[in-house]
Motif scaffolding. Structure first.
Motif, mmCIF file in Angstrom:
data_model
loop_
_atom_site.group_PDB
_atom_site.id
_atom_site.type_symbol
_atom_site.label_atom_id
_atom_site.label_comp_id
_atom_site.label_asym_id
_atom_site.label_seq_id
_atom_site.Cartn_x
_atom_site.Cartn_y
_atom_site.Cartn_z
ATOM 1 N N ASP A 62 7.586 -1.258 -8.488
ATOM 2 C CA ASP A 62 7.892 -0.974 -9.880
ATOM 3 C C ASP A 62 8.526 0.399 -10.050
ATOM 4 O OD1 ASP A 62 6.894 -3.419 -10.626
ATOM 5 O OD2 ASP A 62 4.905 -2.667 -11.160
ATOM 6 N N VAL A 63 8.283 1.307 -9.070
ATOM 7 C CA VAL A 63 8.796 2.674 -9.198
ATOM 8 C C VAL A 63 9.726 3.068 -8.069
ATOM 9 C CG1 VAL A 63 6.812 3.471 -10.537
ATOM 10 C CG2 VAL A 63 6.724 3.544 -8.058
ATOM 11 N N MET A 64 9.789 2.257 -6.986
ATOM 12 C CA MET A 64 10.635 2.569 -5.834
ATOM 13 C C MET A 64 11.374 1.333 -5.375
ATOM 14 S SD MET A 64 8.598 5.131 -3.281
ATOM 15 C CE MET A 64 8.225 6.808 -3.724
ATOM 16 N N ASN A 65 12.546 1.549 -4.804
ATOM 17 C CA ASN A 65 13.328 0.462 -4.209
ATOM 18 C C ASN A 65 13.847 0.914 -2.849
ATOM 19 O OD1 ASN A 65 13.369 -1.465 -6.488
ATOM 20 N ND2 ASN A 65 14.460 0.197 -7.523
ATOM 21 N N VAL A 66 14.046 -0.026 -1.983
ATOM 22 C CA VAL A 66 14.626 0.274 -0.672
ATOM 23 C C VAL A 66 16.007 0.887 -0.894
ATOM 24 C CG1 VAL A 66 15.486 -0.694 1.491
ATOM 25 C CG2 VAL A 66 13.333 -1.526 0.514
ATOM 26 N N SER A 86 3.040 8.870 -7.727
ATOM 27 C CA SER A 86 3.218 9.430 -9.072
ATOM 28 C C SER A 86 1.870 9.859 -9.626
ATOM 29 C CB SER A 86 3.862 8.391 -9.996
ATOM 30 O OG SER A 86 3.940 8.867 -11.314
ATOM 31 N N ASP A 87 1.963 10.844 -10.581
ATOM 32 C CA ASP A 87 0.727 11.251 -11.263
ATOM 33 C C ASP A 87 0.182 10.126 -12.125
ATOM 34 O OD1 ASP A 87 0.699 13.799 -10.156
ATOM 35 O OD2 ASP A 87 2.012 14.618 -11.726
ATOM 36 N N ASP A 88 1.085 9.291 -12.591
ATOM 37 C CA ASP A 88 0.642 8.124 -13.354
ATOM 38 C C ASP A 88 0.156 7.032 -12.386
ATOM 39 O OD1 ASP A 88 1.450 9.371 -15.717
ATOM 40 O OD2 ASP A 88 3.503 8.579 -15.521
ATOM 41 N N HIS A 89 -0.722 6.176 -12.904
ATOM 42 C CA HIS A 89 -1.237 5.080 -12.053
ATOM 43 C C HIS A 89 -0.112 4.080 -11.734
ATOM 44 C CE1 HIS A 89 -3.936 2.121 -10.385
ATOM 45 N NE2 HIS A 89 -3.421 1.195 -11.217
ATOM 46 N N VAL A 90 0.034 3.781 -10.463
ATOM 47 C CA VAL A 90 1.064 2.828 -10.010
ATOM 48 C C VAL A 90 0.362 1.540 -9.578
ATOM 49 C CG1 VAL A 90 2.909 2.362 -8.366
ATOM 50 C CG2 VAL A 90 2.615 4.672 -9.302
ATOM 51 N N PHE A 113 0.807 -1.215 0.000
ATOM 52 C CA PHE A 113 0.000 0.000 0.000
ATOM 53 C C PHE A 113 0.844 1.271 0.000
ATOM 54 C CE2 PHE A 113 0.435 -1.552 4.325
ATOM 55 C CZ PHE A 113 1.004 -0.471 4.968
ATOM 56 N N GLY A 114 2.171 1.147 0.021
ATOM 57 C CA GLY A 114 2.997 2.335 0.013
ATOM 58 C C GLY A 114 4.437 2.047 0.377
ATOM 59 N N ALA A 115 5.164 3.165 0.658
ATOM 60 C CA ALA A 115 6.581 3.033 1.023
ATOM 61 C C ALA A 115 6.859 3.844 2.278
ATOM 62 C CB ALA A 115 7.463 3.525 -0.127
ATOM 63 N N PHE A 116 7.711 3.285 3.178
ATOM 64 C CA PHE A 116 8.132 3.994 4.376
ATOM 65 C C PHE A 116 9.453 4.696 4.088
ATOM 66 C CE2 PHE A 116 5.343 0.654 5.911
ATOM 67 C CZ PHE A 116 4.547 1.343 6.803
#
Length: 635
Positions: A535-539, A526-530, A506-509
């Motif tokens: 897919d868009v963030m990594n630890v 993001s403004d685009d649908h995630v 559901f998100g990123a900390f």
């Protein structure tokens, strides 16, 4: 008159005396027992012709048969030998040892003898008084006794497997048939006369088997029937201890056995009946129960004595101080004898105010003398509860004054549990730091992640319960709360930069300072649908975001990456920024906002999620549950 071969003539008595004198040195033709019909002569003065004498001689010989019993008369006794005249052509000799009733002057006494042989190699007859008696006895047994009949006999010898019994003839008594109980000392029965039942007669072998046990059992059966017909519950009877087992003793009540159970032997405590009884003891017991169908009787010994539990409450009132001796130890407590037959239990929880005692054996030994206080008395259950710690001052009564709530205290970490750490504040007084009170910024799963045994720590007193002997301590409360002033440091709309520490569905900390994480909801990445956060963030990624919500109470910060690209002048918190959050809440509780959507994933909401009172209560409930379970097992 009888003529010897040498021409000497002697009377019958003189011939017998001569025979006894020379019985060990016989020579053919030298004794008057060696007759020859051709040499018989008659004194002419007697007036009997040879023909008549010879006829009488022949007739006499016809009346004697080997193996028969014949009458005889004692002629003389010389050197332990008895000369017997049976009316045959010669006399016989029998040892005086075969005579049980030899008179002082036995000459002329009539006896029966067994004719074994008419003429041995010395020309003498062989006779026996003992064999005559045995033959008469055997004839009596055969003619008068049957298998099952009763005879009297004397035990005369011990043989393999049993005894030889003289019942007139020798009979065999198997060892198992002497008594109803195993014979421990066979020699004590030697020479004793008893009644026996004939079990078997073998005419061919002249063998008899007898039993004494059958008569005893028959007598006991009759005795049991008689006793059961007259015995009454509650009456007193005398008996003798017959056998001892682990569970009690069997007592012979003059024909029937009763069971004296170990619990009915004494009002006091015994581990084994042999401590107070031994086989052969004479007792007076009470009849407790009678089972006529099974012929069983239950006995009581302690019931014949005064019951020490009568008026026990008057002798040991609650609160009374008592002195006694430890007589038994169990894991859950110690049994203390207050008087003979009266014991009290000191539970492990009542042994010390300050120490948590796991086993009574850790502090007491059998034989120790202790002081205690009566806590409770149950006459019906015959139980007395005692407390040893009540004889000393309770240090917990002054704990509240020494450690007021909110005060800083120091102590040493003594022990860990899964839910917290125990810190010794003073000898016997421990406080507990719950895992939820160990850190402001991280969720502690086990106290060993933060503390070490033996470490000195400074804590804050959070709560005191003197009755339950508990002090709640806080480790984090003794430190600055990084969330204090969080609203001033991170106002709504402030831009922050941080590193992604954890990704969820559901998100990123994002860690924005040491120990402070914020959540970027998936809708604010993001403004685009995630579709998926990963897919868009990594630890480890560094991101920039704006603060959209702050909850200093629940330690929650909501972030938006999309809002970071908006100019400061144009930024405002819009409804879509709070998508997925609890609507209308003044202080955003992100865990609650995602509860229905993400279920157990909410546990991943924030690593500092350790300050919830609910977690703490759960830990405390666990501690109480373990204590109760421990007490339950002990009982």
């Amino acid at each position: 008159m009888t003529r010897l071969f040498t021409g000497e003539v002697c009377s019958g008595r003189a011939a017998g005396a001569f025979l006894l004198k020379h019985k060990n040195n016989k020579r053919p033709g030298s004794v008057c027992s060696r007759f020859n019909r051709m040499e018989l002569t008659t004194n002419t003065n007697v007036g009997v012709d040879n023909a008549a004498m010879e006829a009488m001689y022949d007739e006499t010989l016809k009346n004697f048969t080997e193996g028969s019993i014949v009458p005889g008369k004692i002629l003389s006794v010389i050197d332990g030998d008895v000369l017997i005249d049976i009316g045959y052509k010669s006399e016989g000799i029998i040892s005086a040892q075969e005579f049980k009733d030899l008179e002082e002057d036995p000459i002329g006494q009539e006896v029966e003898v067994f004719l074994e042989q008419l003429e041995d190699k010395e020309g003498m007859i062989v006779i026996s008084k003992r064999r005559a008696e045995q033959q008469r006895a055997w004839d009596y047994v055969v003619n008068e006794c049957e298998e099952g009949s009763v005879v009297e006999g004397t035990i005369k010898n011990i043989v393999k497997g049993g005894f030889i019994v003289d019942v007139g003839v020798d009979a065999f008594l198997p060892g198992s048939q002497l008594d109803v109980t195993p014979v421990r000392n066979p020699e004590e029965h030697m020479g004793k006369t008893y009644q026996f039942r004939i079990l078997k007669i073998n005419l061919e072998r002249k063998n008899i088997v007898v039993s004494r046990r059958e008569l005893i059992e028959e007598s006991r059966r009759e005795g049991r029937r008689k006793i059961l017909a007259e015995i009454q519950t509650g009456e007193l009877r005398k008996g003798q201890v017959k056998n001892i087992t682990d569970f009690g003793a069997f007592v012979d009540l003059n024909g029937i056995d009763g069971l004296l159970h170990v619990t009915d032997m004494t009002w006091g405590r015994i581990n084994h009946p042999s401590e107070i009884l031994k086989v052969g003891d004479e007792l007076e017991v009470m009849i407790l129960e009678i089972d006529l169908e099974k012929e069983r009787i239950s006995l009581g010994l302690k019931q014949t004595m005064d019951n020490p539990w009568q008026e026990i409450e008057a002798r040991y009132p609650i609160g009374a101080r008592v002195h006694g001796k430890v007589v038994n130890l169990a894991p859950y407590g110690a049994f203390v004898e207050l008087e003979e037959g009266v014991e009290g239990l000191v539970h492990v929880s009542e042994m010390s105010w300050t120490k948590r005692i796991q086993r009574a054996a850790d502090v007491l030994n059998v034989g120790d003398e202790v002081d205690a206080v009566v806590l409770n008395v149950s006459t019906d259950d015959k139980k007395i509860s005692l407390g040893m710690r009540q004889t000393e001052d309770n240090p917990w009564e002054v704990v509240a004054g020494k450690y007021p709530i909110g005060s800083l205290v120091q102590g040493q970490v003594r022990n860990f549990t899964s839910y917290g750490a125990f810190v010794e504040l003073e000898e016997g007084v421990d406080g507990m730091i719950h895992v939820s009170d160990m850190s402001w910024t991280r969720k502690v799963n086990h106290p060993s992640e933060v503390l070490k045994k033996g470490e000195e720590v400074e804590t804050v007193v959070l709560e005191i319960d003197s009755n339950s002997q508990r002090i709640s301590l806080g480790l984090k409360q003794a430190q600055d709360d990084p969330w204090a002033g969080i609203v001033d440091r991170y106002p709504i709309g402030a831009k922050v930069s941080g590193i992604v520490t954890k990704i969820s569905s559901f998100g990123a900390f994002v860690e924005i300072e040491e120990g402070i994480d914020g959540l970027v909801h998936i809708s604010q990445i993001s403004d685009d649908h995630v579709e998926r956060v990963k897919d868009v963030m990594n630890v480890g990624d560094t991101i920039e975001a704006r603060v959209v919500k702050v909850d200093p109470v629940e330690h929650r910060i909501g972030l938006s990456v999309k809002a970071a690209s908006v100019e400061d002048a144009d930024f405002e918190v819009r409804e879509e920024m709070l998508e997925g959050l609890q609507p209308g809440a003044e202080l955003v509780n992100l865990a609650g906002a995602f509860d229905s959507a993400f279920g157990d994933k909410l546990e991943e909401w924030h690593p500092g999620d350790a300050t919830k009172s609910g977690d703490k209560e759960e830990g405390e409930d666990k501690e109480e549950g373990e204590d109760k379970e421990e007490d339950k097992k002990a009982e």
